[in-house]
Design an enzyme around this catalytic site. Sequence first.
Site, PDB file in Angstrom:
ATOM      1  N   PHE A  67       1.890  -2.528   2.385  1.00  0.00           N
ATOM      2  CA  PHE A  67       1.068  -1.320   2.277  1.00  0.00           C
ATOM      3  C   PHE A  67       2.012  -0.128   2.194  1.00  0.00           C
ATOM      4  O   PHE A  67       2.916   0.021   3.012  1.00  0.00           O
ATOM      5  CB  PHE A  67       0.148  -1.171   3.501  1.00  0.00           C
ATOM      6  CG  PHE A  67      -0.801  -0.014   3.367  1.00  0.00           C
ATOM      7  CD1 PHE A  67      -2.061  -0.196   2.817  1.00  0.00           C
ATOM      8  CD2 PHE A  67      -0.421   1.267   3.749  1.00  0.00           C
ATOM      9  CE1 PHE A  67      -2.932   0.876   2.648  1.00  0.00           C
ATOM     10  CE2 PHE A  67      -1.279   2.350   3.575  1.00  0.00           C
ATOM     11  CZ  PHE A  67      -2.538   2.139   3.036  1.00  0.00           C
ATOM     12  N   ASP A  71       2.223  -0.822 -18.003  1.00  0.00           N
ATOM     13  CA  ASP A  71       0.930  -0.110 -18.015  1.00  0.00           C
ATOM     14  C   ASP A  71       1.109   1.204 -17.262  1.00  0.00           C
ATOM     15  O   ASP A  71       0.383   1.512 -16.309  1.00  0.00           O
ATOM     16  CB  ASP A  71      -0.145  -0.980 -17.353  1.00  0.00           C
ATOM     17  CG  ASP A  71      -1.561  -0.435 -17.576  1.00  0.00           C
ATOM     18  OD1 ASP A  71      -1.744   0.457 -18.431  1.00  0.00           O
ATOM     19  OD2 ASP A  71      -2.484  -0.913 -16.888  1.00  0.00           O
TER      20      ASP A  71
HETATM   21  P1  ADP Z   1      -7.104  -2.548  -9.321  1.00  0.00           P
HETATM   22  O1  ADP Z   1      -6.301  -3.814  -9.437  1.00  0.00           O
HETATM   23  O2  ADP Z   1      -8.547  -2.780  -9.023  1.00  0.00           O
HETATM   24  O3  ADP Z   1      -6.887  -1.620 -10.484  1.00  0.00           O
HETATM   25  P2  ADP Z   1      -5.284  -0.891  -7.839  1.00  0.00           P
HETATM   26  O4  ADP Z   1      -4.039  -1.697  -7.902  1.00  0.00           O
HETATM   27  O5  ADP Z   1      -5.400   0.300  -8.729  1.00  0.00           O
HETATM   28  O6  ADP Z   1      -6.566  -1.810  -8.007  1.00  0.00           O
HETATM   29  O7  ADP Z   1      -5.442  -0.449  -6.313  1.00  0.00           O
HETATM   30  C1  ADP Z   1      -6.608   0.148  -5.810  1.00  0.00           C
HETATM   31  C2  ADP Z   1      -6.260   1.339  -4.937  1.00  0.00           C
HETATM   32  O8  ADP Z   1      -5.364   0.965  -3.902  1.00  0.00           O
HETATM   33  C3  ADP Z   1      -5.583   2.470  -5.686  1.00  0.00           C
HETATM   34  O9  ADP Z   1      -6.192   3.667  -5.290  1.00  0.00           O
HETATM   35  C4  ADP Z   1      -4.157   2.460  -5.230  1.00  0.00           C
HETATM   36  O10 ADP Z   1      -3.651   3.753  -5.113  1.00  0.00           O
HETATM   37  C5  ADP Z   1      -4.218   1.791  -3.878  1.00  0.00           C
HETATM   38  N1  ADP Z   1      -3.031   0.928  -3.685  1.00  0.00           N
HETATM   39  C6  ADP Z   1      -2.558   0.038  -4.591  1.00  0.00           C
HETATM   40  N2  ADP Z   1      -1.503  -0.629  -4.092  1.00  0.00           N
HETATM   41  C7  ADP Z   1      -1.295  -0.138  -2.833  1.00  0.00           C
HETATM   42  C8  ADP Z   1      -0.335  -0.421  -1.792  1.00  0.00           C
HETATM   43  N3  ADP Z   1       0.584  -1.359  -1.957  1.00  0.00           N
HETATM   44  N4  ADP Z   1      -0.413   0.284  -0.650  1.00  0.00           N
HETATM   45  C9  ADP Z   1      -1.381   1.210  -0.486  1.00  0.00           C
HETATM   46  N5  ADP Z   1      -2.312   1.514  -1.405  1.00  0.00           N
HETATM   47  C10 ADP Z   1      -2.276   0.859  -2.574  1.00  0.00           C
END
Ligand code: ADP
Length: 313
Positions: free
Chosen positions: A117, A222
Amino acid sequence: KRSLLGESGIKCRPQQNIIAMATASKDPVTEWILGEGGAMKVLRTSSVGGGCINVAYKYDTDAGPFFVKSNRSTGPAMFEAEAAGLEKMWETKTIRVPKPLKVGTLPGGGSFIIMEFIEFGSRSSQADLGRALGEMHKASTGQSPHGFGFFMDNTIGSTHQPNTWTSDWVDFFREHRLGFQLDLARRQYAENTLYEKGQKLLAKLPELLGGVEVAPVLLHGDLWSGNVASDKDGRPVILDPACYYGHSEAEFGMSWCAGFNSSFYEAYHKVIPKQPGFERRVEIYKLYHYLNHLNLFGSGYRGSCMSIIDKFV
Ligand code: ADP
C-alpha cells in the site's frame, strides 16, 4: 478508470462486496496477510475508490497496510500479468511502483492481487517524473530476454494486449499493436473504412517508424495521469501498468491524457536523448491507444484515429 476521460460514458460495473469475506477464515486474502504477509491481525478494511475495472481495498493490519484489488468475474491471469509488470518495474529500482505480493483466486470465482500500500502525497514535479521514467527505461535497456514483447499477454484498459516475443520492433508494433486493434475494430464495430486505410498505414510502418535505432526497454505501457501519483515524500509513483518491452517512445502513446509539460520532456530527454523524428513517431504510437479507446468506448474516437491515419497515408 477510463470513465474519467469523459467522452467514454462508460460506467464502472458494481461488483459484489468482498469486505464481508475479509473476516471469514476461508478468505484467501486475509489468510495470506496473516500468514506470509507477517501480520497478526487485520484491524480494518476500507474500500478505495477510483478504479473502474476492479474493486480495491486497504487492509490495515498490525504489520502495516496492504492494498488489495479483486475481481469477481476474471481468473488470475489479469492480475498475474499486472504483478509481473509491477515486479519488472520494481526490479529496476528507479521509479517507485507498489511491490506486488500475492495473486490468487477467490472461492466461488474471481481473483485478487495483494500489493504494497502506498500512502499518496502531494504531486511530485513533472521533472522528477520525467527523470524517473527515463531512468526506468535506461535501466531496463538490455534486460529483455527475447526482444519486443513480454512474458505473458496483459490488458490495456480491459482490452486484451498480445505480447508475443518478436525480434523486430516494426513487426511487433504492426502485428500485435496496430494490426490487432484494427482487426478488433472491424470485427466489433464494422469499421471497414478505418480498417482498409489502416492497412495502408501498416504497409508504410517500416518507413514511418524506421531510420532510428530501437532497443527494447521496459514500458509502463498505459501512462496517463490516472496511473501517476506521488508518495508522501513527493516521489513519483506509477501504477496499474500494461508492461512490455518496446521502443521507449511508445511510452508516450497515452500522452494525450497525461498532461506532460516541457519540464517533464526535458528531464526525460536528459536521460534518454531525443531522436530526430520523435514527434512523428509518437503520433503513430498514439494511434494505438486511440484505436483501443475506439474499441473500448465506441465511435467517439473514430475521428482521432482517422486524422492520424490520414496524415500518414
Ligand atoms: P483498476 O485496476 O480498477 O483500474 P486502480 O489500479 O486504478 O484500479 O486502483 C484503484 C484505486 O486505488 C486508484 O484510485 C489508485 O489510486 C489506488 N491505488 C492503486 N494502487 C495502490 C496502492 N498500491 N496503494 C494505494 N492505493 C493504490
